[in-house]
Design a protein around this motif. Structure first.
Motif, PDB file in Angstrom:
ATOM      1  N   GLY A   1       0.836  -1.203   0.000  1.00  0.00           N
ATOM      2  CA  GLY A   1       0.000   0.000   0.000  1.00  0.00           C
ATOM      3  C   GLY A   1       0.865   1.244   0.000  1.00  0.00           C
ATOM      4  N   LEU A   2       0.369   2.279  -0.666  1.00  0.00           N
ATOM      5  CA  LEU A   2       1.082   3.555  -0.682  1.00  0.00           C
ATOM      6  C   LEU A   2       0.060   4.588  -0.235  1.00  0.00           C
ATOM      7  N   ILE A   3       0.273   5.149   0.961  1.00  0.00           N
ATOM      8  CA  ILE A   3      -0.721   6.103   1.455  1.00  0.00           C
ATOM      9  C   ILE A   3      -0.046   7.414   1.825  1.00  0.00           C
ATOM     10  N   GLY A   4      -0.865   8.372   2.146  1.00  0.00           N
ATOM     11  CA  GLY A   4      -0.359   9.686   2.520  1.00  0.00           C
ATOM     12  C   GLY A   4      -1.426  10.709   2.247  1.00  0.00           C
ATOM     13  N   PRO A   5      -1.298  11.864   2.892  1.00  0.00           N
ATOM     14  CA  PRO A   5      -2.300  12.913   2.684  1.00  0.00           C
ATOM     15  C   PRO A   5      -2.310  13.381   1.231  1.00  0.00           C
TER      16      PRO A   5
ATOM     17  N   MET B   1      -8.949   3.545   4.233  1.00  0.00           N
ATOM     18  CA  MET B   1      -8.072   2.831   5.169  1.00  0.00           C
ATOM     19  C   MET B   1      -8.518   1.389   5.405  1.00  0.00           C
ATOM     20  N   LYS B   2      -9.834   1.158   5.309  1.00  0.00           N
ATOM     21  CA  LYS B   2     -10.319  -0.200   5.517  1.00  0.00           C
ATOM     22  C   LYS B   2      -9.716  -1.129   4.455  1.00  0.00           C
ATOM     23  N   VAL B   3      -9.682  -0.644   3.225  1.00  0.00           N
ATOM     24  CA  VAL B   3      -9.120  -1.439   2.141  1.00  0.00           C
ATOM     25  C   VAL B   3      -7.624  -1.620   2.348  1.00  0.00           C
TER      26      VAL B   3
ATOM     27  N   HIS C   1      -4.578  18.616   7.327  1.00  0.00           N
ATOM     28  CA  HIS C   1      -4.979  17.495   6.476  1.00  0.00           C
ATOM     29  C   HIS C   1      -6.162  16.756   7.055  1.00  0.00           C
ATOM     30  N   TYR C   2      -7.012  16.316   6.173  1.00  0.00           N
ATOM     31  CA  TYR C   2      -8.166  15.561   6.639  1.00  0.00           C
ATOM     32  C   TYR C   2      -7.783  14.097   6.837  1.00  0.00           C
ATOM     33  N   VAL C   3      -8.586  13.393   7.573  1.00  0.00           N
ATOM     34  CA  VAL C   3      -8.333  11.961   7.757  1.00  0.00           C
ATOM     35  C   VAL C   3      -8.842  11.218   6.531  1.00  0.00           C
ATOM     36  N   ALA C   4      -7.970  10.524   5.900  1.00  0.00           N
ATOM     37  CA  ALA C   4      -8.358   9.871   4.649  1.00  0.00           C
ATOM     38  C   ALA C   4      -9.185   8.639   4.930  1.00  0.00           C
TER      39      ALA C   4
ATOM     40  N   MET D   1      -5.711  -1.292   5.016  1.00  0.00           N
ATOM     41  CA  MET D   1      -5.356  -2.102   6.170  1.00  0.00           C
ATOM     42  C   MET D   1      -5.801  -3.548   5.959  1.00  0.00           C
ATOM     43  N   GLY D   2      -6.856  -3.741   5.182  1.00  0.00           N
ATOM     44  CA  GLY D   2      -7.405  -5.077   4.992  1.00  0.00           C
ATOM     45  C   GLY D   2      -6.580  -5.966   4.078  1.00  0.00           C
ATOM     46  N   ILE D   3      -5.986  -5.407   3.040  1.00  0.00           N
ATOM     47  CA  ILE D   3      -5.347  -6.313   2.074  1.00  0.00           C
ATOM     48  C   ILE D   3      -3.841  -6.137   1.942  1.00  0.00           C
ATOM     49  N   CYS D   4      -3.280  -5.007   2.403  1.00  0.00           N
ATOM     50  CA  CYS D   4      -1.848  -4.804   2.163  1.00  0.00           C
ATOM     51  C   CYS D   4      -1.029  -5.546   3.210  1.00  0.00           C
TER      52      CYS D   4
END
Lengths: 289, 343, 256
Positions: free
Chosen positions: C33-37, C211-213, C253-256, C215-218
């Motif tokens: 997963g690649l996340i960030g604001p 985040m559900k996705v 930043h908002y919570v993604a 956290m769920g699959i990565c």
């Protein structure tokens, strides 16, 4: 080359440059605000010139009133074209608005030949007399024409920079979505810009018709030059159009005097090609897209 | 391009082939149906040239570009073939091939930088290319004959057959027309055409599935320009006289008008448009400048009220008269199943 | 050896430093997963890897091969295929044809074969069609094969985007926000599909705000902020990481 000849050519260059600048600013305004290529811009210029010819030389009404009337009539003509023909195509493939402007060339230039006759005419001068400076002839007509062009360009600059409608136009040109979110009526700005661009072209036609001559086919050559200027200056850039106008005006003035204009055209088009390929934003402007 | 894939791979080839054969048979019989009337044959030949030009220009359009240099390449073919004949005494058969090769070579060299540009910029850059080509013909008087052009470019002979005979030239032009339409039609129907249209639709996506977009753009431009050059060669030997004005921007613009009025989405569009407008043009010839005004009006009416062009008329009629959208069922099922879920 | 190895890559646009000295590696067979604001540089990184942009500095390697300077068609050829955040399809093509164009790299295409309709080229096209249908069935789109792509509902358009990418037989599939705009059921189905794609041996790098996705699959997650990597680890580690909380919750930043 004598000093006299140089000064004479420079005078011509400045006058032509200012008039070309007017045409090109109209074209670039239309492109900047609406992103359409008004290919029939030169035909509008021709109509403006013929209006003044009929007003002044046929009906013998006052010159300056005709100049203003020409601008007003062509403003509404341009605005009408926008509302009737270009607005329904807004947001569709660029090809469609190109096709409409192409059709306008067919219709206006041929209708012009039918209505006005394919004869070369001239709008009579509104002023006579001249003075000699540095050995060259400075006719009053030429000086007034250059002055009027300059005043019009400054007025347009003022309009764009300092008035509410000018600000709105620039906002639409910058980003149509944001501008409409901010409560600007994009549709109204579109027809105003089209009208204004056409009016500028018409006034340039009046001035050029007084300085040189008029003929129904004069539009296409003006379109070619206007495009050269706009490409050089960058599509949508008003200062670029003015600078480009001077460049083409001087090239025209010097090359037609000193060399064959045929070669000037070839060099001109090769230059345009190179600019478009390697610096599509023009020499002074920013890139769209 | 809206037709569905099932008609592409599992089309009924026999029916398509039959239609093609019927069309060709009709064209073959045509001169005898009209009793070899010279004027009508002339119009037919002009129609063929216009079809060639519009169809090859449409090939470039299938990648999303409108080339205003197209008539210029027609001119390159015409001048090459004319000079082969006038200077070297070689007949059209050599000239048409040399014209295609010279046209293809120049098109390839020019399109490498040209195809870096997009949309508005491409349109203007291709216009500049067309102007330069035309003005070079005009400028080098000694070689290309200047604005006066070249004269006495005679039609070829083949054994006992002299193509100075108009019926013979009709068949010659017809062969070229059928060849060009067939090539463009085939290209468009097969994977090459899909690649072209995929670049038209979403260049960034097509390059991300491994399509080298520039390569295909250059290829399409080169092929189309070579086809235009071949048309030019036949044009020169038909009229026996050419000048730079025959190949200026107006010729390109008329080809564009043919495409828009005929329809943009299949190869039938340029063919229909060229046939329809050339005939209208001939009928209106006595009206002089009114015919150009009428041309403009037709173009505007098409763009505003029939944006799919002539080729879309059968479909519109089907929808209007029988009120039967062909895929009503599937449309309904999609709308029913997902109409609400869409965000 | 990592499948994709990014070494000190920077991407500047004029004064804007979208990516700064980024180091990270994707291992064969994982879902990363690649996340960030917003504005952290995630999509920019995709554009750099796939070859739309040339990085200002740094290099990156795919299966040990330097691919820094390759253009999109070159990276696709090596097996890196991506989808787009803004749905990008061949809108006026049928669904099936979208996927068949996606087959380009493995279509045995030859210009003259295709023009002349040789038996060989027809056979290859039939194979492509069969392969494309298989992918459409896998993605649950088989019944829409004759619809125009533009007429599909949003969720199906996202699925079609992935189908096109799969047709290129990637070894690294980069998904840019695959579930954006989907309802919970569609998004759950998409998660299952992504895992099934990985089970076919395709490594996945995925940008996602949900985040559900993520956290769920990565299996591992990399967090970017202002173009820099601020954290990397398993979903558990990322959830507890104070820097990540700071990036998402501190500031505007908002919570993604």
């Amino acid at each position: 080359m004598t000093l006299q000849l140089t000064v004479q050519m420079a005078i011509t260059g400045v006058t032509l440059g200012l008039i070309y600048g007017l045409i090109a600013i109209g074209l670039t305004l239309i492109f900047g605000v609406m992103r359409i290529i008004q290919y029939a811009h030169g035909e509008i210029y021709m109509l403006g010139a013929y209006f003044l010819y009929y007003w002044f030389d046929k009906w013998h009404l006052p010159y300056w009133a005709g100049f203003v009337m020409s601008a007003v009539v062509i403003f509404f003509f341009g605005a009408g074209l926008q509302l009737l023909l270009f607005r329904p195509l807004h947001g569709k493939d660029m090809l469609y608005s190109l096709a409409v402007s192409l059709a306008l060339i067919f219709i206006i230039s041929s209708a012009g030949i039918i209505a006005f006759g394919a004869v070369i005419r001239g709008i009579s001068s509104f002023v006579t007399g001249q003075i000699r400076i540095a050995g060259a002839e400075w006719t009053f007509e030429r000086m007034v024409i250059a002055g009027i062009s300059l005043v019009l360009i400054i007025a347009l600059w003022f309009l764009l920079q300092r008035t509410k409608i000018g600000l709105a136009m620039r906002a639409v040109a910058e980003d149509p979505e944001t501008s409409s979110l901010q409560g600007i009526n994009n549709r109204r700005i579109h027809w105003v810009a089209m009208g204004l661009g056409s009016a500028l072209s018409a006034m340039a036609g009046c001035l050029m018709g007084t300085l040189m001559f008029i003929v129904p086919s004069m539009g296409f050559l003006a379109t070619i030059k206007a495009f050269m200027i706009v490409i050089m200056g960058g599509l949508g850039s008003v200062p670029g159009a003015l600078v480009g106008g001077f460049v083409i005006g001087f090239i025209d003035s010097f090359l037609t005097t000193l060399a064959t204009s045929e070669l000037a055209y070839i060099i001109g088009f090769v230059t345009i090609f190179v600019i478009l390929v390697f610096k599509p934003s023009g020499l002074f402007g920013q890139a769209w897209e | 391009m809206n037709e569905k894939s099932k008609t592409l791979l599992r089309n009924r080839p026999s029916l398509v082939v039959l239609l093609w054969l019927a069309g060709i048979a009709l064209l073959l019989a045509f001169p005898f149906l009209i009793n070899q009337e010279r004027y009508i044959l002339h119009v037919a030949i002009v129609v063929f040239f216009n079809i060639c030009l519009a169809t090859s220009m449409w090939l470039i359009w299938s990648l999303g570009f409108v080339s205003f240099a197209h008539a210029g390449f027609m001119g390159i073919g015409a001048y090459t073939s004319a000079l082969f004949f006038l200077r070297l005494g070689l007949p059209l058969w050599f000239g048409v091939i040399a014209g295609a090769l010279v046209g293809a070579l120049i098109a390839m060299v020019v399109s490498l930088p040209l195809m870096r540009t997009r949309a508005v910029y491409f349109f203007m850059a291709s216009w500049a290319v067309g102007e330069v080509i035309k003005r070079i013909f005009a400028y080098y008087r000694g070689f290309f004959g200047g604005w006066e052009g070249l004269f006495r470019i005679m039609p070829p002979k083949l054994g006992p057959l002299d193509f100075a005979n108009r019926t013979a030239y009709y068949y010659l032009a017809m062969v070229l027309m059928v060849l060009i339409v067939l090539v463009v039609y085939r290209l468009n129907k097969t994977r090459t055409g899909w690649i072209f249209w995929s670049i038209h639709e979403a260049e960034v996506l097509s390059s991300h599935v491994g399509i080298h977009a520039l390569k295909y753009k250059v290829a399409a431009f080169t092929i189309a320009s070579a086809l235009a050059a071949m048309t030019g060669a036949l044009y020169a030997h038909y009229h026996t006289y050419i000048n730079p004005k025959s190949f200026d921007i107006w010729t390109s613009e008329f080809a564009l008008v043919h495409i828009i009025v005929g329809g943009l989405s299949t190869a039938a569009g340029p063919v229909l448009g060229a046939v329809f407008l050339t005939i209208i043009d001939e009928l209106l010839r006595p009206t002089e400048f009114y015919r150009i005004v009428i041309f403009g009006v037709i173009l505007i009416l098409t763009v505003l009220f029939l944006p799919g062009g002539l080729e879309s008329i059968p479909k519109r009629l089907r929808l209007r008269l029988w009120k039967l959208p062909e895929d009503k069922d599937t449309q309904k099922s999609i709308a029913g199943a997902f109409g609400k879920g869409r965000k | 050896m990592a499948l994709l190895d990014i070494q000190k890559v920077s991407m500047h646009f004029g004064g804007l430093k979208a990516i700064r000295e980024l180091d990270f590696a994707v291992q064969q067979g994982e879902i990363r997963g690649l996340i960030g604001p917003n504005g952290a540089g995630k999509t920019t990184l995709f554009n750099v890897i796939s070859g739309i942009y040339l990085p200002t500095r740094g290099r990156f390697f795919f299966q040990g091969q330097d691919i820094t300077r390759l253009r999109p068609h070159g990276t696709a050829k090596l097996g890196i295929i991506r989808t787009f955040q803004a749905i990008t399809l061949f809108k006026h093509f049928s669904v099936l044809r979208n996927v068949m164009v996606g087959c380009h790299l493995h279509s045995h295409y030859s210009f003259f074969g295709s023009l002349l309709g040789t038996p060989n080229s027809l056979r290859h096209e039939r194979e492509n069609e069969a392969r494309s249908m298989e992918i459409l069935e896998f993605m649950g789109l088989a019944r829409y094969k004759d619809e125009l792509a533009m007429n599909l509902p949003h969720g199906h358009q996202r699925a079609l985007g992935i189908s096109i990418a799969l047709a290129g037989q990637p070894s690294l599939l980069m998904l840019d926000e695959p579930v954006t705009g989907m309802n919970p059921e569609e998004s759950a189905a998409m998660m299952k599909l992504i895992q099934k794609i990985r089970d076919r041996g395709i490594t996945i790098l995925l940008i996602e705000h949900d985040m559900k996705v993520v956290m769920g699959i990565c299996e591992r997650i990399t967090v970017l902020n202002f173009g820099e990597k601020i954290a990397e680890g398993t979903p558990e580690e990322i959830r507890k990481d104070p820097d990540v909380h700071e990036a998402y919750l501190g500031g505007e930043h908002y919570v993604a």
